[in-house]
Design a protein around this motif. Structure first.
Motif, PDB file in Angstrom:
ATOM      1  N   TRP A  81      -5.741   2.202  -1.043  1.00  0.00           N
ATOM      2  CA  TRP A  81      -7.073   3.038  -0.839  1.00  0.00           C
ATOM      3  C   TRP A  81      -7.118   4.088  -1.922  1.00  0.00           C
ATOM      4  O   TRP A  81      -6.450   4.376  -2.686  1.00  0.00           O
ATOM      5  CB  TRP A  81      -6.756   3.612   0.335  1.00  0.00           C
ATOM      6  CG  TRP A  81      -5.337   4.502   0.763  1.00  0.00           C
ATOM      7  CD1 TRP A  81      -5.467   5.619   0.164  1.00  0.00           C
ATOM      8  CD2 TRP A  81      -4.267   4.252   1.446  1.00  0.00           C
ATOM      9  NE1 TRP A  81      -3.887   6.274   0.519  1.00  0.00           N
ATOM     10  CE2 TRP A  81      -3.385   5.112   1.088  1.00  0.00           C
ATOM     11  CE3 TRP A  81      -3.910   2.954   2.063  1.00  0.00           C
ATOM     12  CZ2 TRP A  81      -2.069   5.224   1.745  1.00  0.00           C
ATOM     13  CZ3 TRP A  81      -2.449   2.977   2.603  1.00  0.00           C
ATOM     14  CH2 TRP A  81      -1.738   4.056   2.576  1.00  0.00           C
ATOM     15  N   LYS A  82      -8.282   4.658  -1.881  1.00  0.00           N
ATOM     16  CA  LYS A  82      -8.861   5.718  -2.508  1.00  0.00           C
ATOM     17  C   LYS A  82      -9.076   6.836  -1.477  1.00  0.00           C
ATOM     18  O   LYS A  82      -9.640   6.586  -0.682  1.00  0.00           O
ATOM     19  CB  LYS A  82     -10.099   5.445  -3.555  1.00  0.00           C
ATOM     20  CG  LYS A  82     -10.030   4.134  -4.286  1.00  0.00           C
ATOM     21  CD  LYS A  82     -11.133   4.294  -5.277  1.00  0.00           C
ATOM     22  CE  LYS A  82     -11.263   2.848  -6.197  1.00  0.00           C
ATOM     23  NZ  LYS A  82     -11.967   1.835  -4.934  1.00  0.00           N
ATOM     24  N   TYR A  83      -8.518   8.000  -2.050  1.00  0.00           N
ATOM     25  CA  TYR A  83      -9.029   9.185  -1.191  1.00  0.00           C
ATOM     26  C   TYR A  83      -9.165  10.328  -2.245  1.00  0.00           C
ATOM     27  O   TYR A  83      -8.817  10.685  -3.285  1.00  0.00           O
ATOM     28  CB  TYR A  83      -7.673   9.688  -0.370  1.00  0.00           C
ATOM     29  CG  TYR A  83      -6.349  10.101  -1.005  1.00  0.00           C
ATOM     30  CD1 TYR A  83      -6.346  11.671  -1.268  1.00  0.00           C
ATOM     31  CD2 TYR A  83      -5.463   9.486  -1.342  1.00  0.00           C
ATOM     32  CE1 TYR A  83      -5.305  12.059  -1.622  1.00  0.00           C
ATOM     33  CE2 TYR A  83      -4.379   9.747  -2.050  1.00  0.00           C
ATOM     34  CZ  TYR A  83      -4.228  11.249  -2.235  1.00  0.00           C
ATOM     35  OH  TYR A  83      -3.030  11.674  -2.820  1.00  0.00           O
ATOM     36  N   ASP A  84     -10.075  11.034  -1.539  1.00  0.00           N
ATOM     37  CA  ASP A  84     -10.471  12.533  -2.279  1.00  0.00           C
ATOM     38  C   ASP A  84      -9.333  13.361  -2.455  1.00  0.00           C
ATOM     39  O   ASP A  84      -8.771  13.912  -1.554  1.00  0.00           O
ATOM     40  CB  ASP A  84     -11.796  13.314  -1.489  1.00  0.00           C
ATOM     41  CG  ASP A  84     -12.391  14.337  -2.221  1.00  0.00           C
ATOM     42  OD1 ASP A  84     -11.721  15.121  -2.441  1.00  0.00           O
ATOM     43  OD2 ASP A  84     -13.768  13.812  -2.602  1.00  0.00           O
ATOM     44  N   GLU A 104      -4.722   9.268 -10.588  1.00  0.00           N
ATOM     45  CA  GLU A 104      -5.826   9.808 -10.401  1.00  0.00           C
ATOM     46  C   GLU A 104      -7.077   9.130 -11.182  1.00  0.00           C
ATOM     47  O   GLU A 104      -6.823   8.221 -12.176  1.00  0.00           O
ATOM     48  CB  GLU A 104      -5.776  11.273 -11.177  1.00  0.00           C
ATOM     49  CG  GLU A 104      -4.892  12.241 -10.317  1.00  0.00           C
ATOM     50  CD  GLU A 104      -5.183  13.984 -10.947  1.00  0.00           C
ATOM     51  OE1 GLU A 104      -5.739  13.691 -12.005  1.00  0.00           O
ATOM     52  OE2 GLU A 104      -4.724  14.647 -10.278  1.00  0.00           O
ATOM     53  N   TYR A 145     -14.245   8.872  -8.888  1.00  0.00           N
ATOM     54  CA  TYR A 145     -14.853   8.035  -8.027  1.00  0.00           C
ATOM     55  C   TYR A 145     -16.210   8.694  -7.729  1.00  0.00           C
ATOM     56  O   TYR A 145     -16.273   9.740  -7.055  1.00  0.00           O
ATOM     57  CB  TYR A 145     -14.102   7.691  -6.869  1.00  0.00           C
ATOM     58  CG  TYR A 145     -14.560   6.773  -6.045  1.00  0.00           C
ATOM     59  CD1 TYR A 145     -14.442   5.430  -5.814  1.00  0.00           C
ATOM     60  CD2 TYR A 145     -15.350   7.377  -4.701  1.00  0.00           C
ATOM     61  CE1 TYR A 145     -15.173   4.759  -5.024  1.00  0.00           C
ATOM     62  CE2 TYR A 145     -15.859   6.461  -3.717  1.00  0.00           C
ATOM     63  CZ  TYR A 145     -15.660   5.113  -3.879  1.00  0.00           C
ATOM     64  OH  TYR A 145     -16.312   4.191  -3.185  1.00  0.00           O
ATOM     65  N   SER A 169       0.490   6.227  -7.115  1.00  0.00           N
ATOM     66  CA  SER A 169      -0.721   6.766  -6.895  1.00  0.00           C
ATOM     67  C   SER A 169      -1.103   7.398  -8.535  1.00  0.00           C
ATOM     68  O   SER A 169      -0.360   7.792  -9.184  1.00  0.00           O
ATOM     69  CB  SER A 169      -0.580   8.175  -6.113  1.00  0.00           C
ATOM     70  OG  SER A 169      -2.095   8.827  -6.177  1.00  0.00           O
ATOM     71  N   ALA A 219     -10.285  11.620  -7.425  1.00  0.00           N
ATOM     72  CA  ALA A 219      -9.726  10.988  -6.431  1.00  0.00           C
ATOM     73  C   ALA A 219      -8.444  10.226  -6.791  1.00  0.00           C
ATOM     74  O   ALA A 219      -8.054  10.651  -7.965  1.00  0.00           O
ATOM     75  CB  ALA A 219     -10.541   9.879  -5.891  1.00  0.00           C
ATOM     76  N   ASN A 220      -7.721   9.891  -5.936  1.00  0.00           N
ATOM     77  CA  ASN A 220      -6.430   9.207  -6.097  1.00  0.00           C
ATOM     78  C   ASN A 220      -6.345   7.597  -5.675  1.00  0.00           C
ATOM     79  O   ASN A 220      -6.889   7.500  -4.675  1.00  0.00           O
ATOM     80  CB  ASN A 220      -5.302   9.912  -5.455  1.00  0.00           C
ATOM     81  CG  ASN A 220      -4.853  11.211  -6.051  1.00  0.00           C
ATOM     82  OD1 ASN A 220      -4.215  11.053  -6.933  1.00  0.00           O
ATOM     83  ND2 ASN A 220      -5.428  12.139  -5.434  1.00  0.00           N
ATOM     84  N   LEU A 221      -6.162   6.759  -6.535  1.00  0.00           N
ATOM     85  CA  LEU A 221      -5.912   5.339  -6.148  1.00  0.00           C
ATOM     86  C   LEU A 221      -4.474   5.256  -5.675  1.00  0.00           C
ATOM     87  O   LEU A 221      -3.456   5.604  -6.567  1.00  0.00           O
ATOM     88  CB  LEU A 221      -6.201   4.608  -7.342  1.00  0.00           C
ATOM     89  CG  LEU A 221      -6.027   3.082  -7.160  1.00  0.00           C
ATOM     90  CD1 LEU A 221      -6.893   2.558  -6.027  1.00  0.00           C
ATOM     91  CD2 LEU A 221      -6.336   2.357  -8.346  1.00  0.00           C
TER      92      LEU A 221
END
Length: 261
Positions: free
Chosen positions: A63-66, A145, A148, A143, A153-155
């Motif tokens: 997932w990606k998250y802010d 950076e 996005y 993870s 964001a972080n992958l």
């Protein structure tokens, strides 16, 4: 367009209709060579398509998250299947919804989480996650950076190691029980390696050898603690067991301990 030497090139054509302009009275065509830009754009498109293929079809949850709000931005199908949330549910959630608050604090304060905008990653750490059905799992996180849609964001790639953690906990429990049993038995129990060096001694055997604690005995041989004649007899018995692979039973012998008993 095809150049004079036969190469196919891309040009960006702009036409200006200037029939009334004095000294021109015609159509002005401007067509700069944009071959390098076009090839770069095509390569980027292929790269993005490959990335999305690897992201969405990866068998591991991703997932990606802010990086600021911890809000989920995108999840792959493996994450949906493994955690039990739909993709739409994920996008209404944040990392705080699947991870304990104390771990979220560690995550956001981790030096690799934000490194002054530089790309960073961290792994080899075990985190606790909660699934939709209430199950708690242990995961290893990798993870990195990335940008996005103009946001930091972080992958994330999550590897579920719950079975491994439980197996290690069970093994540690069994080792503890075995060790406790060994240390409370009045019998002399020890384990030696192929060089006849001690790698385990229970409390009774440590006392028999006259050592302060087990650590003092590890890596040493019985020659370091008992009379040479007695010690050589022990080593001969050990050698017979190792060479023949057969146990020795019901052997009775008298020994002289370190305090001459």
């Amino acid at each position: 367009m095809r150049s004079a030497d036969g190469d196919l090139i891309w040009v960006d054509c702009t036409y200006h209709n200037l029939p009334e302009e004095p000294g021109i009275q015609g159509i002005v065509l401007n067509f700069p060579d944009i071959t390098e830009q076009k090839e770069a754009d095509q390569a980027l498109q292929v790269s993005e398509e490959q990335y999305r293929f690897l992201f969405h079809l990866n068998p591991q949850p991703m997932w990606k998250y802010d990086a600021d709000t911890l809000q989920f931005l995108e999840v792959n199908e493996a994450a949906v299947q493994h955690y039990g949330y739909t993709a739409d549910e994920f996008l209404r959630m944040s990392i705080r919804d699947i991870q304990p608050s104390d771990e979220v604090t560690i995550l956001t304060q981790h030096p690799d989480h934000r490194d002054n905008g530089k790309k960073s990653s961290f792994s080899h750490m075990v985190w606790t996650h909660g699934k939709r059905d209430g199950d708690v799992i242990f995961v290893e996180i990798k993870s990195n950076e990335l940008q996005y849609n103009g946001r930091l964001a972080n992958l994330v790639l999550a590897n579920d190691i719950t079975e491994k953690v439980k197996a290690e906990e069970e093994l540690a429990r069994e080792r503890y029980l075995l060790r406790t049993l060994n240390d409370h038995l009045p019998d002399y129990i020890y384990v030696k390696d192929s060089q006849f060096k001690h790698i385990i001694n229970n409390k009774a055997n440590v006392e028999l050898m006259g050592a302060k604690d087990e650590k003092e005995t590890l890596g040493k041989r019985v020659l370091d603690y008992l009379d040479t004649e007695i010690a050589e007899k022990y080593i001969q018995h050990d050698r017979e067991v190792m060479d023949k692979g057969q146990p020795i039973h019901n052997l009775e012998e008298a020994i002289v301990t370190h305090d001459n008993k």
